[in-house]
Enzyme design. Structure first.
Site, PDB file in Angstrom:
ATOM      1  N   TRP A 132       0.861  -1.186   0.000  1.00  9.72           N
ATOM      2  CA  TRP A 132       0.000   0.000   0.000  1.00  9.72           C
ATOM      3  C   TRP A 132       0.897   1.235   0.000  1.00  9.72           C
ATOM      4  CZ3 TRP A 132      -2.047   2.735   4.802  1.00  9.72           C
ATOM      5  CH2 TRP A 132      -3.102   3.588   4.485  1.00  9.72           C
ATOM      6  N   ASP A 213      -0.385  -5.540   9.371  1.00 11.90           N
ATOM      7  CA  ASP A 213      -1.472  -4.644   8.989  1.00 11.90           C
ATOM      8  C   ASP A 213      -2.667  -5.535   8.655  1.00 11.90           C
ATOM      9  OD1 ASP A 213      -3.216  -2.810   7.956  1.00 11.90           O
ATOM     10  OD2 ASP A 213      -1.785  -1.871   6.582  1.00 11.90           O
ATOM     11  N   LYS A 248     -13.496  -1.457   6.584  1.00 17.83           N
ATOM     12  CA  LYS A 248     -14.085  -2.360   5.598  1.00 17.83           C
ATOM     13  C   LYS A 248     -15.035  -3.338   6.267  1.00 17.83           C
ATOM     14  CE  LYS A 248     -10.465  -0.760   3.150  1.00 17.83           C
ATOM     15  NZ  LYS A 248      -9.572   0.287   3.609  1.00 17.83           N
TER      16      LYS A 248
END
Ligand code: LMR
Length: 408
Positions: A132, A213, A248
Protein backbone atom coordinates in the site's frame (compact mmCIF):
# COMPACT_ATOMS: atom_id res chain seq x y z
CA UNK A 1 6.35 38.19 2.39
CA UNK A 2 6.35 34.85 0.69
CA UNK A 3 7.30 31.90 2.80
CA UNK A 4 6.14 28.97 0.78
CA UNK A 5 6.94 29.59 -2.86
CA UNK A 6 9.61 26.93 -2.76
CA UNK A 7 7.08 24.20 -1.95
CA UNK A 8 6.93 21.19 -4.23
CA UNK A 9 3.48 20.86 -5.80
CA UNK A 10 1.61 17.86 -4.36
CA UNK A 11 0.93 15.35 -7.13
CA UNK A 12 -2.13 14.09 -5.23
CA UNK A 13 -2.68 10.71 -3.64
CA UNK A 14 -2.67 7.86 -6.18
CA UNK A 15 -5.76 6.29 -4.60
CA UNK A 16 -7.78 9.09 -2.99
CA UNK A 17 -7.09 11.45 -5.92
CA UNK A 18 -8.46 8.88 -8.35
CA UNK A 19 -11.58 8.45 -6.25
CA UNK A 20 -12.16 12.20 -6.43
CA UNK A 21 -11.65 12.17 -10.21
CA UNK A 22 -14.25 9.39 -10.40
CA UNK A 23 -16.77 11.51 -8.49
CA UNK A 24 -16.28 14.34 -10.99
CA UNK A 25 -16.65 12.06 -14.06
CA UNK A 26 -20.07 12.85 -15.60
CA UNK A 27 -20.47 9.52 -17.44
CA UNK A 28 -23.47 7.62 -15.99
CA UNK A 29 -22.00 4.18 -16.67
CA UNK A 30 -18.61 4.82 -15.02
CA UNK A 31 -17.27 2.04 -12.77
CA UNK A 32 -15.22 2.69 -9.62
CA UNK A 33 -12.72 -0.13 -9.06
CA UNK A 34 -10.04 2.15 -7.66
CA UNK A 35 -10.38 2.85 -3.93
CA UNK A 36 -10.61 -0.01 -1.43
CA UNK A 37 -14.27 0.35 -0.58
CA UNK A 38 -16.88 -2.41 -0.63
CA UNK A 39 -19.91 -1.44 -2.70
CA UNK A 40 -23.08 -3.54 -2.64
CA UNK A 41 -24.96 -4.99 -5.59
CA UNK A 42 -26.60 -1.58 -6.17
CA UNK A 43 -23.25 0.18 -6.15
CA UNK A 44 -23.78 1.76 -2.73
CA UNK A 45 -21.63 1.71 0.38
CA UNK A 46 -23.79 -0.47 2.66
CA UNK A 47 -24.90 0.53 6.15
CA UNK A 48 -24.63 -2.80 7.93
CA UNK A 49 -27.72 -3.72 9.93
CA UNK A 50 -25.58 -4.55 12.99
CA UNK A 51 -24.04 -1.08 12.83
CA UNK A 52 -27.43 0.60 12.30
CA UNK A 53 -28.83 -1.14 15.40
CA UNK A 54 -25.74 -0.28 17.43
CA UNK A 55 -26.07 3.38 16.45
CA UNK A 56 -29.78 3.38 17.34
CA UNK A 57 -28.89 2.09 20.80
CA UNK A 58 -26.18 4.70 21.20
CA UNK A 59 -28.69 7.43 20.37
CA UNK A 60 -31.12 6.00 22.92
CA UNK A 61 -28.47 5.93 25.60
CA UNK A 62 -27.94 9.69 25.32
CA UNK A 63 -25.79 11.92 23.20
CA UNK A 64 -23.11 13.35 25.48
CA UNK A 65 -19.72 13.49 23.75
CA UNK A 66 -16.96 13.65 26.35
CA UNK A 67 -13.35 13.07 25.36
CA UNK A 68 -12.49 9.41 25.32
CA UNK A 69 -9.44 8.31 27.31
CA UNK A 70 -6.22 8.62 25.29
CA UNK A 71 -6.23 4.85 24.72
CA UNK A 72 -9.87 4.80 23.63
CA UNK A 73 -13.01 3.14 24.93
CA UNK A 74 -12.09 0.21 27.21
CA UNK A 75 -14.95 -1.96 25.90
CA UNK A 76 -13.82 -1.37 22.30
CA UNK A 77 -10.23 -2.22 23.18
CA UNK A 78 -11.25 -5.48 24.84
CA UNK A 79 -13.46 -6.35 21.88
CA UNK A 80 -10.59 -5.80 19.44
CA UNK A 81 -8.43 -8.19 21.45
CA UNK A 82 -11.10 -10.88 21.25
CA UNK A 83 -11.42 -10.41 17.52
CA UNK A 84 -7.68 -10.52 16.86
CA UNK A 85 -6.52 -13.22 19.25
CA UNK A 86 -9.72 -15.20 19.86
CA UNK A 87 -11.55 -15.28 23.18
CA UNK A 88 -9.35 -15.97 26.19
CA UNK A 89 -5.99 -16.16 24.38
CA UNK A 90 -3.14 -16.73 26.84
CA UNK A 91 -1.23 -13.67 25.59
CA UNK A 92 -4.20 -11.44 26.41
CA UNK A 93 -5.00 -13.22 29.69
CA UNK A 94 -1.40 -12.80 30.89
CA UNK A 95 -1.50 -9.05 30.26
CA UNK A 96 1.12 -9.15 27.47
CA UNK A 97 -1.10 -7.39 24.92
CA UNK A 98 -1.66 -3.64 24.80
CA UNK A 99 -4.50 -2.40 22.59
CA UNK A 100 -5.35 1.21 21.83
CA UNK A 101 -8.35 2.38 19.86
CA UNK A 102 -6.90 4.61 17.12
CA UNK A 103 -8.00 6.95 14.33
CA UNK A 104 -8.49 4.20 11.77
CA UNK A 105 -5.72 1.68 11.32
CA UNK A 106 -3.79 4.49 9.60
CA UNK A 107 -3.71 6.31 12.94
CA UNK A 108 -2.52 3.08 14.55
CA UNK A 109 0.21 2.55 11.96
CA UNK A 110 1.47 6.09 12.44
CA UNK A 111 1.39 5.96 16.24
CA UNK A 112 3.29 2.67 16.08
CA UNK A 113 5.81 4.16 13.65
CA UNK A 114 6.39 7.24 15.82
CA UNK A 115 6.77 5.01 18.88
CA UNK A 116 9.31 2.79 17.11
CA UNK A 117 11.30 5.74 15.82
CA UNK A 118 11.70 6.98 19.38
CA UNK A 119 12.06 3.73 21.31
CA UNK A 120 13.77 1.44 18.82
CA UNK A 121 16.16 3.99 17.30
CA UNK A 122 18.23 2.84 14.37
CA UNK A 123 15.71 0.20 13.31
CA UNK A 124 14.60 0.33 9.69
CA UNK A 125 11.44 -1.06 8.14
CA UNK A 126 11.00 -3.54 5.28
CA UNK A 127 7.74 -3.58 3.35
CA UNK A 128 6.55 -5.99 0.69
CA UNK A 129 7.23 -5.20 -2.97
CA UNK A 130 4.66 -3.87 -3.74
CA UNK A 131 2.68 -2.58 -0.78
CA UNK A 132 0.00 0.00 0.00
CA UNK A 133 1.59 3.32 -1.09
CA UNK A 134 0.88 4.95 2.23
CA UNK A 135 2.95 2.42 4.20
CA UNK A 136 6.12 3.83 2.79
CA UNK A 137 4.96 7.43 3.23
CA UNK A 138 3.95 6.86 6.86
CA UNK A 139 7.16 5.23 8.01
CA UNK A 140 9.30 7.71 6.10
CA UNK A 141 7.19 10.47 7.62
CA UNK A 142 8.00 9.06 11.06
CA UNK A 143 11.71 9.25 10.19
CA UNK A 144 12.26 5.51 9.65
CA UNK A 145 14.10 4.45 6.47
CA UNK A 146 11.97 2.10 4.33
CA UNK A 147 13.19 -0.80 2.19
CA UNK A 148 11.36 -3.52 0.28
CA UNK A 149 11.52 -7.32 0.41
CA UNK A 150 10.53 -9.47 -2.60
CA UNK A 151 6.86 -10.43 -2.57
CA UNK A 152 4.78 -10.45 -5.72
CA UNK A 153 5.70 -12.63 -8.67
CA UNK A 154 4.68 -10.50 -11.65
CA UNK A 155 5.35 -13.30 -14.13
CA UNK A 156 3.25 -15.97 -12.43
CA UNK A 157 0.82 -13.85 -10.41
CA UNK A 158 1.76 -15.56 -7.11
CA UNK A 159 4.11 -15.12 -4.18
CA UNK A 160 7.93 -15.10 -4.36
CA UNK A 161 8.05 -16.88 -1.05
CA UNK A 162 11.57 -18.29 -1.23
CA UNK A 163 13.00 -14.90 -2.22
CA UNK A 164 11.00 -13.28 0.57
CA UNK A 165 12.28 -15.76 3.13
CA UNK A 166 15.86 -15.34 1.93
CA UNK A 167 15.64 -11.54 2.13
CA UNK A 168 14.15 -11.61 5.63
CA UNK A 169 16.81 -14.11 6.73
CA UNK A 170 19.50 -11.56 5.87
CA UNK A 171 18.05 -8.58 7.76
CA UNK A 172 19.85 -7.07 10.73
CA UNK A 173 18.33 -7.86 14.16
CA UNK A 174 15.56 -5.49 15.29
CA UNK A 175 14.51 -4.74 11.73
CA UNK A 176 10.79 -4.03 11.43
CA UNK A 177 9.00 -6.24 8.91
CA UNK A 178 5.65 -4.97 7.70
CA UNK A 179 3.38 -7.90 6.80
CA UNK A 180 -0.20 -7.87 5.53
CA UNK A 181 -2.04 -10.32 7.79
CA UNK A 182 -4.58 -11.19 5.06
CA UNK A 183 -5.93 -9.93 1.73
CA UNK A 184 -2.67 -8.27 0.67
CA UNK A 185 -3.10 -4.74 -0.65
CA UNK A 186 -2.57 -4.25 -3.58
CA UNK A 187 -2.00 -7.79 -4.92
CA UNK A 188 -4.58 -10.05 -3.23
CA UNK A 189 -1.74 -12.62 -2.83
CA UNK A 190 -1.25 -14.00 0.69
CA UNK A 191 1.19 -16.53 2.16
CA UNK A 192 -0.40 -19.92 2.80
CA UNK A 193 -0.68 -21.18 6.38
CA UNK A 194 2.33 -23.39 5.82
CA UNK A 195 4.30 -20.38 4.56
CA UNK A 196 3.31 -18.32 7.60
CA UNK A 197 4.58 -21.19 9.75
CA UNK A 198 7.89 -21.12 7.91
CA UNK A 199 8.21 -17.38 8.53
CA UNK A 200 8.00 -17.77 12.31
CA UNK A 201 11.49 -19.25 12.95
CA UNK A 202 13.08 -16.64 10.68
CA UNK A 203 11.34 -13.82 12.53
CA UNK A 204 12.39 -15.33 15.84
CA UNK A 205 15.98 -16.30 15.02
CA UNK A 206 16.79 -13.04 13.24
CA UNK A 207 15.13 -11.11 16.13
CA UNK A 208 12.91 -9.23 13.71
CA UNK A 209 9.90 -7.20 14.76
CA UNK A 210 6.79 -8.12 12.74
CA UNK A 211 4.35 -5.26 12.19
CA UNK A 212 1.08 -6.69 10.89
CA UNK A 213 -1.47 -4.64 8.99
CA UNK A 214 -4.93 -6.24 9.26
CA UNK A 215 -7.34 -4.00 7.35
CA UNK A 216 -9.56 -6.62 5.71
CA UNK A 217 -10.44 -9.10 8.44
CA UNK A 218 -13.33 -11.24 7.18
CA UNK A 219 -12.84 -10.48 3.49
CA UNK A 220 -10.46 -13.38 2.83
CA UNK A 221 -11.62 -16.68 4.31
CA UNK A 222 -13.54 -15.61 7.44
CA UNK A 223 -13.16 -13.46 10.53
CA UNK A 224 -11.24 -16.04 12.56
CA UNK A 225 -9.44 -17.55 9.57
CA UNK A 226 -8.10 -14.13 8.56
CA UNK A 227 -6.60 -13.67 12.03
CA UNK A 228 -4.48 -16.79 11.50
CA UNK A 229 -1.16 -14.92 11.25
CA UNK A 230 -1.90 -12.82 14.36
CA UNK A 231 -2.72 -15.91 16.42
CA UNK A 232 0.21 -17.88 15.03
CA UNK A 233 2.73 -15.21 16.04
CA UNK A 234 1.08 -14.84 19.45
CA UNK A 235 1.11 -18.63 19.98
CA UNK A 236 4.80 -18.65 19.03
CA UNK A 237 5.54 -16.15 21.81
CA UNK A 238 6.84 -13.42 19.48
CA UNK A 239 6.62 -9.71 20.22
CA UNK A 240 4.86 -7.81 17.43
CA UNK A 241 2.58 -4.96 16.40
CA UNK A 242 -0.86 -5.21 14.74
CA UNK A 243 -2.71 -2.27 13.24
CA UNK A 244 -6.32 -3.29 12.59
CA UNK A 245 -9.28 -1.60 10.98
CA UNK A 246 -13.06 -1.74 10.97
CA UNK A 247 -13.42 0.54 7.94
CA UNK A 248 -14.09 -2.36 5.60
CA UNK A 249 -15.40 -5.06 7.92
CA UNK A 250 -18.05 -2.76 9.45
CA UNK A 251 -18.38 -0.47 6.40
CA UNK A 252 -17.63 2.57 8.58
CA UNK A 253 -14.88 4.19 6.49
CA UNK A 254 -15.35 7.81 7.59
CA UNK A 255 -15.74 6.97 11.27
CA UNK A 256 -12.03 6.12 11.47
CA UNK A 257 -12.48 3.00 13.57
CA UNK A 258 -9.20 1.20 14.12
CA UNK A 259 -6.78 -0.10 16.71
CA UNK A 260 -3.12 -0.68 17.43
CA UNK A 261 -2.16 -3.75 19.45
CA UNK A 262 1.32 -4.58 20.67
CA UNK A 263 2.19 -8.03 21.95
CA UNK A 264 5.00 -7.69 24.49
CA UNK A 265 7.24 -10.19 26.29
CA UNK A 266 5.46 -9.81 29.65
CA UNK A 267 2.91 -7.68 31.50
CA UNK A 268 5.52 -5.33 32.97
CA UNK A 269 6.88 -4.49 29.53
CA UNK A 270 3.32 -4.13 28.25
CA UNK A 271 2.59 -1.49 30.91
CA UNK A 272 5.61 0.54 29.78
CA UNK A 273 4.64 0.21 26.12
CA UNK A 274 1.07 1.20 26.94
CA UNK A 275 2.27 4.37 28.66
CA UNK A 276 4.54 5.48 25.83
CA UNK A 277 1.95 4.67 23.17
CA UNK A 278 -0.49 6.88 25.06
CA UNK A 279 2.12 9.65 25.17
CA UNK A 280 2.52 9.28 21.40
CA UNK A 281 -1.23 9.53 20.82
CA UNK A 282 -1.50 12.61 23.04
CA UNK A 283 1.18 14.33 20.96
CA UNK A 284 -0.52 13.41 17.71
CA UNK A 285 -4.31 13.68 18.04
CA UNK A 286 -4.95 13.51 21.79
CA UNK A 287 -7.66 10.86 21.82
CA UNK A 288 -9.67 8.77 19.34
CA UNK A 289 -13.25 9.32 18.11
CA UNK A 290 -16.06 8.44 20.53
CA UNK A 291 -18.61 7.40 17.91
CA UNK A 292 -16.23 4.88 16.33
CA UNK A 293 -15.44 3.40 19.73
CA UNK A 294 -19.14 3.15 20.54
CA UNK A 295 -19.94 1.31 17.32
CA UNK A 296 -17.18 -1.23 17.86
CA UNK A 297 -18.07 -1.77 21.53
CA UNK A 298 -21.79 -2.21 20.82
CA UNK A 299 -21.49 -4.45 17.78
CA UNK A 300 -18.87 -6.73 19.28
CA UNK A 301 -20.06 -6.53 22.87
CA UNK A 302 -23.57 -7.80 22.26
CA UNK A 303 -23.74 -11.48 21.24
CA UNK A 304 -26.77 -10.98 18.97
CA UNK A 305 -25.29 -7.96 17.18
CA UNK A 306 -21.95 -9.72 16.89
CA UNK A 307 -23.58 -12.74 15.25
CA UNK A 308 -25.52 -10.48 12.89
CA UNK A 309 -22.34 -8.61 11.98
CA UNK A 310 -20.49 -11.86 11.30
CA UNK A 311 -23.23 -12.96 8.92
CA UNK A 312 -23.09 -9.61 7.13
CA UNK A 313 -19.32 -9.91 6.71
CA UNK A 314 -19.81 -13.44 5.35
CA UNK A 315 -22.30 -12.09 2.80
CA UNK A 316 -19.92 -9.35 1.65
CA UNK A 317 -17.12 -11.88 1.22
CA UNK A 318 -19.36 -14.25 -0.73
CA UNK A 319 -20.50 -11.46 -3.04
CA UNK A 320 -16.89 -10.48 -3.79
CA UNK A 321 -16.07 -14.09 -4.60
CA UNK A 322 -19.07 -14.29 -6.90
CA UNK A 323 -17.87 -11.18 -8.71
CA UNK A 324 -14.39 -12.63 -9.10
CA UNK A 325 -15.95 -15.65 -10.81
CA UNK A 326 -18.23 -13.48 -12.94
CA UNK A 327 -15.41 -11.28 -14.24
CA UNK A 328 -13.17 -14.27 -14.84
CA UNK A 329 -15.87 -15.99 -16.87
CA UNK A 330 -16.79 -12.90 -18.88
CA UNK A 331 -13.24 -11.93 -19.84
CA UNK A 332 -12.61 -15.60 -20.71
CA UNK A 333 -15.65 -15.62 -22.99
CA UNK A 334 -14.51 -12.48 -24.78
CA UNK A 335 -10.84 -13.48 -25.04
CA UNK A 336 -10.48 -17.27 -25.08
CA UNK A 337 -6.64 -17.01 -25.13
CA UNK A 338 -6.53 -15.19 -21.80
CA UNK A 339 -7.20 -17.09 -18.60
CA UNK A 340 -7.30 -14.55 -15.80
CA UNK A 341 -6.95 -17.29 -13.19
CA UNK A 342 -5.47 -14.82 -10.73
CA UNK A 343 -8.96 -13.40 -10.25
CA UNK A 344 -9.94 -16.70 -8.63
CA UNK A 345 -6.80 -17.38 -6.61
CA UNK A 346 -6.23 -13.88 -5.20
CA UNK A 347 -8.33 -13.01 -2.17
CA UNK A 348 -9.96 -10.06 -0.51
CA UNK A 349 -10.92 -6.79 -2.10
CA UNK A 350 -8.07 -6.49 -4.55
CA UNK A 351 -6.63 -8.16 -7.57
CA UNK A 352 -3.44 -7.20 -9.30
CA UNK A 353 -4.28 -7.31 -12.98
CA UNK A 354 -0.82 -6.81 -14.42
CA UNK A 355 -2.28 -4.09 -16.62
CA UNK A 356 0.18 -1.31 -17.45
CA UNK A 357 -0.47 2.34 -16.55
CA UNK A 358 -1.22 2.98 -20.24
CA UNK A 359 -3.81 0.17 -20.27
CA UNK A 360 -5.35 1.44 -17.02
CA UNK A 361 -5.53 4.94 -18.52
CA UNK A 362 -7.27 3.58 -21.59
CA UNK A 363 -9.84 1.70 -19.50
CA UNK A 364 -10.60 4.91 -17.66
CA UNK A 365 -10.61 7.25 -20.65
CA UNK A 366 -12.42 5.05 -23.14
CA UNK A 367 -14.72 3.01 -20.88
CA UNK A 368 -14.99 5.00 -17.63
CA UNK A 369 -13.63 1.99 -15.69
CA UNK A 370 -11.31 3.22 -12.92
CA UNK A 371 -8.43 1.11 -11.58
CA UNK A 372 -5.37 2.31 -9.66
CA UNK A 373 -2.50 2.96 -12.09
CA UNK A 374 -0.45 0.15 -10.57
CA UNK A 375 -3.03 -2.19 -12.15
CA UNK A 376 -4.81 -2.82 -8.84
CA UNK A 377 -8.51 -3.54 -9.21
CA UNK A 378 -10.95 -3.33 -6.33
CA UNK A 379 -13.14 -6.30 -7.19
CA UNK A 380 -15.48 -5.27 -4.36
CA UNK A 381 -16.70 -2.50 -6.69
CA UNK A 382 -18.07 -4.97 -9.24
CA UNK A 383 -21.75 -5.87 -9.47
CA UNK A 384 -24.11 -7.55 -11.92
CA UNK A 385 -24.77 -4.18 -13.56
CA UNK A 386 -21.14 -3.22 -14.28
CA UNK A 387 -19.25 -6.49 -14.68
CA UNK A 388 -19.93 -6.73 -18.42
CA UNK A 389 -18.71 -3.21 -19.02
CA UNK A 390 -15.59 -3.99 -17.01
CA UNK A 391 -15.04 -7.21 -18.98
CA UNK A 392 -15.46 -5.26 -22.24
CA UNK A 393 -12.85 -2.75 -21.13
CA UNK A 394 -10.38 -5.40 -19.98
CA UNK A 395 -10.86 -7.50 -23.09
CA UNK A 396 -10.29 -4.45 -25.30
CA UNK A 397 -6.98 -3.50 -23.71
CA UNK A 398 -5.79 -7.09 -23.41
CA UNK A 399 -6.69 -7.94 -27.00
CA UNK A 400 -4.38 -5.19 -28.26
CA UNK A 401 -1.54 -6.57 -26.19
CA UNK A 402 -1.86 -10.20 -27.29
CA UNK A 403 -1.59 -13.14 -24.88
CA UNK A 404 1.30 -13.02 -22.43
CA UNK A 405 3.91 -15.79 -22.38
CA UNK A 406 1.92 -17.71 -19.77
CA UNK A 407 -1.46 -16.80 -21.22
CA UNK A 408 -2.08 -14.11 -18.58
C1 LMR B 1 -7.15 1.57 -0.40
O1 LMR B 1 -6.05 1.02 -0.42
O2 LMR B 1 -7.76 1.88 -1.43
C2 LMR B 1 -7.80 1.87 0.92
O3 LMR B 1 -7.05 1.35 1.96
C3 LMR B 1 -8.12 3.30 1.09
C4 LMR B 1 -6.92 4.17 1.27
O4 LMR B 1 -6.90 4.93 2.24
O5 LMR B 1 -5.99 4.12 0.46
Amino acid sequence: MSLFQHLEPYAGDPILGLNEAFQRDPRPDKVNLSIGIYFDEEGRIPVLEAVRRAEARMLDEGGAKPYLPIAGLPAARRAVQGLLFGDGHAAVASGRVVTLQTVGSSGGLKVGADFLHRWLPGSEVWVSDPTWDNHRAMFEGAGIPVHAYPYYDAAGGGLRFDAMLEALSALPPRSIVLLHACCHNPTGVDPSREQWQRLVPVLRERELLPYLDLAYQGYGDGIDEDAYAVRLLADAGLSFFVASSFSKSMSVYGERAGALSVVCSDAAEAALVDGQLQATVRRNYSSPPIHAGGIVAHVLGDPALRALWRSEVDAMRDRIRGMRRALHERVGARLPGHDLGYLLSQRGMFSYTGLSPAQVDRMREQFGVYLVRSGRMCVAGLNAGNVDRTADAMAAVLADEGPGPDGR
